[in-house]
Design a protein around this motif. Structure first.
Motif, short mmCIF file in Angstrom:
data_model
loop_
_atom_site.label_atom_id
_atom_site.label_comp_id
_atom_site.label_asym_id
_atom_site.label_seq_id
_atom_site.Cartn_x
_atom_site.Cartn_y
_atom_site.Cartn_z
N GLY A 228 9.80 2.31 -1.30
CA GLY A 228 9.05 3.29 -0.52
C GLY A 228 8.47 2.73 0.75
N LYS B 168 0.84 -1.19 0.00
CA LYS B 168 0.00 0.00 0.00
C LYS B 168 0.88 1.25 0.00
N ASP B 169 0.49 2.21 -0.83
CA ASP B 169 1.20 3.49 -0.93
C ASP B 169 2.70 3.29 -1.14
N LYS B 170 3.02 2.55 -2.17
CA LYS B 170 4.41 2.29 -2.55
C LYS B 170 4.70 2.88 -3.92
N GLU B 171 5.94 2.75 -4.36
CA GLU B 171 6.34 3.20 -5.69
C GLU B 171 6.96 2.05 -6.47
N LYS C 292 3.82 5.96 -8.66
CA LYS C 292 3.14 5.78 -7.37
C LYS C 292 1.99 4.80 -7.52
N LYS C 293 1.87 3.90 -6.54
CA LYS C 293 0.79 2.91 -6.52
C LYS C 293 0.15 2.90 -5.13
N ARG C 294 -1.16 3.10 -5.10
CA ARG C 294 -1.87 3.10 -3.81
C ARG C 294 -2.03 1.69 -3.26
N HIS C 295 -2.25 0.72 -4.19
CA HIS C 295 -2.50 -0.65 -3.73
C HIS C 295 -2.03 -1.64 -4.79
N ARG D 267 9.78 6.73 -11.50
CA ARG D 267 9.01 6.08 -10.43
C ARG D 267 7.52 6.27 -10.69
#
Length: 415
Positions: free
Chosen positions: A415, A367-370, A384-387, A382
């Motif tokens: 991240g 969750k909330d990673k890159e 961004k990915k929430r899930h 990069r």
């Protein structure tokens, strides 16, 4: 030996889309070989909706989704043979198949597309202890019995594994009057899509037990009980956590395996992680002129993505047949930290469109990673990915410019 420009092995969603794309790209002499008595593959037994959201921006049932491609195949005049079992594929693109009308046939082609799909893991694959009683089915077998053949498989059901077919069958059996007592998952996360957990379990108050497994099956002629236990971080049962469920049916939704006996017998190089062939940007395998797409390459969660990938294989086969394939620089894709695999495994930028879609799965729930993309250890960008979760395919597009001077492309979760 009859020679075709293109032979497509199996007429499910991948084979249909690949054949149609190849015809639209100028390949005239195509043969589709399907072992079932009708085209459409697994979609024919998937009578629930939810198909086509990405491709058609509307919800279709599995048969309705398949029908669109079957109709198009027929309109284009693409030849197909039903009830035709392919027995052999050689590295010279020779195919042997058999059916009642033609008998034993040997044909060859300038290109072959492998679209055999996948099969379910069975009780034998996961070695559940206990008696060999009746009432134990794979989720897909139960789905076919119920949706196509009209047989109710049981009244009190436990499901092992939280793959999408198992989740969908939990809802389907409930609607038919069965009591689904629990869905049991060995891993600490579900293997299915989030929407299926919500729509098939939460909406019907069916409990999902993560980090649990079945340790015993009890019954003489028919299943009578299963014993469920919680597991630790090493997936070992924890003493004292036993739960006994009285039930007459156990469904197994414990994963899918790409159907690659033909691929292996032909000498196609396989990826040990996906269980499918290694492919390049055109979906071509290690054998020149042999392409692969869909679940035979890696298991997809959404059929729209199968269609997208199959179209690339059909276009790639057409390009090879027309002699328009270039070599040049080769980029190897490498899964980094948090990524299980990447498809395709090889990219030749000279054959790319402006952008290339990469398909991959992550190793855990993030969750909330890159996502970090590296070309020869140099950070490209990069995202961004929430899930992100192992049960949901992740797609990333890379450009020809990003790959122009790379030898390797690595994707990592950071991240």
């Amino acid at each position: 030996m009859r020679r075709y420009q293109l032979i497509v092995i199996r007429g499910g969603p991948a084979g249909l889309a690949a054949a149609i794309q190849a015809r639209e790209d100028g390949v005239e002499d195509i043969l589709v070989l399907e072992r079932d008595h009708e085209l459409g593959g697994i979609l024919n037994q998937c009578i629930h909706n939810g198909f086509g959201l990405h491709l058609f921006q509307e919800e279709l049932t599995g048969p309705a989704y398949a029908e669109r491609f079957i109709d198009q195949l027929k309109e284009l005049g693409i030849a197909y043979r039903l009830n035709s079992m392919v027995l052999k594929l050689t590295d010279q693109r020779e195919v042997c198949y058999v059916n009642r009308e033609d008998g034993y046939c040997q044909v060859s082609a300038d290109a072959v597309i492998l679209a055999m799909g996948c099969r379910e893991r069975t009780r034998g694959n996961i070695t559940i202890p206990g008696t060999r009683c009746a009432g134990i089915y794979t989720a897909g077998a139960a789905q076919r019995l119920l949706n196509i053949e009209g047989y109710m498989v049981g009244k009190k059901v436990v499901i092992l594994g939280s793959g999408d077919i198992g989740l969908i069958m939990a809802r389907r059996l409930t609607l038919e009057g069965a009591e689904v007592e629990a869905v049991v998952e060995l891993l600490p996360y579900s293997g299915g899509l989030t929407r299926n957990i919500v729509q098939c379990l939460d909406d019907y108050n069916i409990p999902l037990y993560l980090s649990h497994t079945i340790v015993d099956v009890r019954g003489e002629e028919r299943l009578e009980q299963v014993v469920v236990m919680e597991v630790d971080a090493q997936r070992k049962p924890i003493p004292g956590t036993e739960k006994v469920y009285d039930c007459d049916t156990l469904l197994l939704s414990v994963g899918l395996l790409p159907e690659n006996e033909l691929s292996q017998s032909a000498g196609v190089q396989m990826d040990p992680v996906t269980g499918g062939p290694k492919v390049n940007e055109l979906m071509e395998t290690s054998i020149p002129g042999v392409f692969a797409c869909g679940n035979v390459v890696h298991v997809h969660d959404i059929v729209d993505f199968v269609t997208k990938e199959a179209r690339r294989a059909g276009a790639g086969a057409a390009r090879l047949i027309k002699g328009a394939v270039e070599n040049g620089n080769t980029v190897q894709t490498r899964p980094g930290k948090g990524v299980r695999y990447i498809v395709p495994q090889v990219i030749r930028p000279a054959n790319m469109d402006q952008k290339q879609t990469l398909f991959f799965r992550v190793t855990d729930v993030f969750k909330d990673k890159e996502l970090a993309l590296y070309g020869d250890d140099k950070l490209l960008r990069r995202i961004k990915k929430r899930h992100m979760a192992p049960g949901e395919m992740v797609m990333v597009e890379v450009t020809r410019e990003e790959l122009a001077s790379c030898g390797t492309l690595r994707i990592e979760v950071e991240g």
